[in-house]
Design a protein around this motif. Structure first.
Motif, short mmCIF file in Angstrom:
data_model
loop_
_atom_site.label_atom_id
_atom_site.label_comp_id
_atom_site.label_asym_id
_atom_site.label_seq_id
_atom_site.Cartn_x
_atom_site.Cartn_y
_atom_site.Cartn_z
N SER A 41 0.84 -1.21 0.00
CA SER A 41 0.00 0.00 0.00
C SER A 41 0.87 1.26 0.00
N VAL A 62 -1.14 4.70 -0.97
CA VAL A 62 -2.56 4.63 -0.54
C VAL A 62 -2.66 3.84 0.77
N GLU A 110 -6.55 -0.38 3.14
CA GLU A 110 -7.94 -0.68 2.74
C GLU A 110 -8.21 -0.37 1.27
N GLU A 111 -7.42 0.52 0.72
CA GLU A 111 -7.60 0.85 -0.71
C GLU A 111 -7.00 -0.23 -1.60
N GLN A 127 -9.30 -5.70 0.34
CA GLN A 127 -10.67 -5.68 0.88
C GLN A 127 -11.04 -7.07 1.39
#
Lengths: 145, 74
Positions: free
Chosen positions: B55, B60, B63-64, B67
């Protein structure tokens, strides 16, 4: 193919050649010659030691090349390689079970086994253990696909 | 809590980040290209550490990228 898989193929090749050399010796000379022929006994010891040395040399050389090339062994590799001892354990246990059942059934009436068989049991357990270190790696990577 | 699956948007994010190659991403986060392939195919769920590293490589939040999806009926 990951560097660990390549290394496993090399190990498997050494293991197969090692097994064939040992089997050829006992097929050509006969298992009973082990008791009488000192030369054959020392040839068996030499093949056994040569196989271990070749395998260790392969591990050392490939490890050195991997370090030199900066090959990464990440968490997925470690997770996959963590499963290899399970395959090794099952292979060795199956080998010992086969020896135990075979020798028990063949030599039941005599109540004792020729001295060559403890040697063969030891050689085969070590060879199977090393072969399945490589074969187990290939199986674990194949199953992870 | 029932069983679920961890999905990810790594392939999408790679293309959104200048068509970053799998090898480039692997080098950035310190893993192998095979691991990136396995992640994109949904055949491997990374450790928390690797999830954070991936991430951050895209700039980012976790969670982006990842999921958690609960399986229906579980």
């Amino acid at each position: 193919m990951t560097p660990q898989q390549k290394r496993a193929w090399y190990g498997l090749a050494i293991g197969i050649i090692w097994t064939l050399a040992m089997v050829a010796l006992f097929v050509i000379k006969g298992a009973t010659a082990f008791d009488e022929d000192t030369g054959m006994r020392f040839t068996a010891y030499a093949i056994f030691a040569a196989g271990i040395l070749a395998y260790v040399a392969m591990l050392y050389i490939t490890g050195w090349m991997m370090r030199r090339e900066g090959v990464i062994m990440d968490e997925r590799d470690r997770l996959i390689l963590g499963k290899v001892p399970v395959y090794q354990m099952f292979a060795v246990l199956l080998t010992l079970a086969a020896w135990m059942i075979g020798l028990t059934e063949v030599y039941w009436d005599k109540g004792q086994i020729p001295i060559v068989f403890p040697n063969l049991m030891f050689y085969s357990a070590i060879i199977v253990n090393i072969v399945f270190a490589s074969a187990g790696t290939l199986i674990a990577y194949w199953r992870a696909k | 809590m029932g069983k679920g699956e961890v999905a990810n948007r790594i392939r999408r994010l790679r293309f959104d980040n200048g068509e970053m190659t799998q090898q480039d991403l692997a080098l950035k986060v310190g893993c192998t290209r095979q691991t990136i392939i396995a992640l994109e195919q949904g055949k491997y769920v990374p450790s928390v550490t690797l999830a954070f590293q991936i991430s951050r490589a895209f700039g980012v939040t976790v969670e982006e990228v990842f999921q958690y999806e609960e399986r229906p009926g579980s």
